[in-house]
Design a protein around this motif. Structure first.
Motif, short mmCIF file in Angstrom:
data_model
loop_
_atom_site.label_atom_id
_atom_site.label_comp_id
_atom_site.label_asym_id
_atom_site.label_seq_id
_atom_site.Cartn_x
_atom_site.Cartn_y
_atom_site.Cartn_z
N THR A 106 0.84 -1.18 0.00
CA THR A 106 0.00 0.00 0.00
C THR A 106 0.89 1.25 0.00
O THR A 106 1.94 1.27 0.63
CB THR A 106 -0.97 0.00 1.21
OG1 THR A 106 -1.89 1.06 1.06
CG2 THR A 106 -0.25 0.10 2.52
N TYR A 118 -1.15 5.50 -10.64
CA TYR A 118 -2.19 4.93 -9.79
C TYR A 118 -1.56 4.61 -8.45
O TYR A 118 -0.50 3.99 -8.40
CB TYR A 118 -2.74 3.63 -10.41
CG TYR A 118 -3.24 3.80 -11.83
CD1 TYR A 118 -4.59 4.03 -12.08
CD2 TYR A 118 -2.36 3.74 -12.90
CE1 TYR A 118 -5.05 4.18 -13.38
CE2 TYR A 118 -2.82 3.89 -14.21
CZ TYR A 118 -4.16 4.11 -14.44
OH TYR A 118 -4.61 4.26 -15.72
N GLU A 119 -2.23 4.99 -7.35
CA GLU A 119 -1.68 4.69 -6.02
C GLU A 119 -2.30 3.42 -5.48
O GLU A 119 -3.52 3.24 -5.48
CB GLU A 119 -1.95 5.84 -5.05
CG GLU A 119 -1.30 5.58 -3.71
CD GLU A 119 -1.35 6.77 -2.76
OE1 GLU A 119 -0.96 6.57 -1.60
OE2 GLU A 119 -1.75 7.85 -3.17
N ILE A 120 -1.44 2.52 -5.01
CA ILE A 120 -1.90 1.27 -4.43
C ILE A 120 -2.54 1.56 -3.07
O ILE A 120 -1.96 2.27 -2.24
CB ILE A 120 -0.73 0.27 -4.27
CG1 ILE A 120 -0.03 0.02 -5.61
CG2 ILE A 120 -1.22 -1.04 -3.64
CD1 ILE A 120 -0.90 -0.54 -6.70
N CYS A 152 -5.95 -0.15 -6.76
CA CYS A 152 -5.32 1.17 -6.87
C CYS A 152 -6.37 2.21 -7.22
O CYS A 152 -7.45 1.89 -7.71
CB CYS A 152 -4.17 1.16 -7.87
SG CYS A 152 -4.56 0.56 -9.51
#
Length: 119
Positions: free
Chosen positions: A72, A83-85, A107
């Protein structure tokens, strides 16, 4: 067709690892390590929260090769988009073979009206 053959979209995973050091304000510093790999990315939800103005938030499922180290807060870059996990990724196990078949993660991507691609 094998799952490995379906993971054919080139991507870069930016692993954000704590360096053990802090900045002058005491905030932890991190080291960003880029790793080139392959994935499959599929949109699972899109939303424009009414209280957030011209903000668009999309949620995606990402599938990566078994053994991919992802956490994360890491960032996935696919076709120039970041894209952010979020949440805990997990290694999916094939119940027939007992082997790990791939890694699944969630994400998110947020865009505003002033962003290049719009909302």
């Amino acid at each position: 067709m094998t799952l490995a053959a379906l993971l054919n979209r080139e991507c870069t995973l930016i692993q954000r690892i704590a360096s053990g050091s802090t900045d002058r304000f005491g905030n932890p510093l991190r080291t960003d390590t880029p790793i080139t790999t392959v994935c499959e990315l599929q949109q699972t939800r899109r939303d424009e929260p009414s209280a957030a103005g011209e903000l668009s938030i999309t949620t995606w499922a990402v599938f990566l090769p078994a053994g991919t180290d992802i956490n994360t807060g890491d960032v996935l870059i696919v076709e120039g988009r970041e894209y952010e996990i979020v949440g805990d990724p997990w290694e999916a196990r094939n119940p027939r073979t007992g082997l790990m078949s791939h890694v699944e993660a969630t994400c998110k991507r947020a865009r505003g009206a002033d962003d290049e691609e719009g909302s």
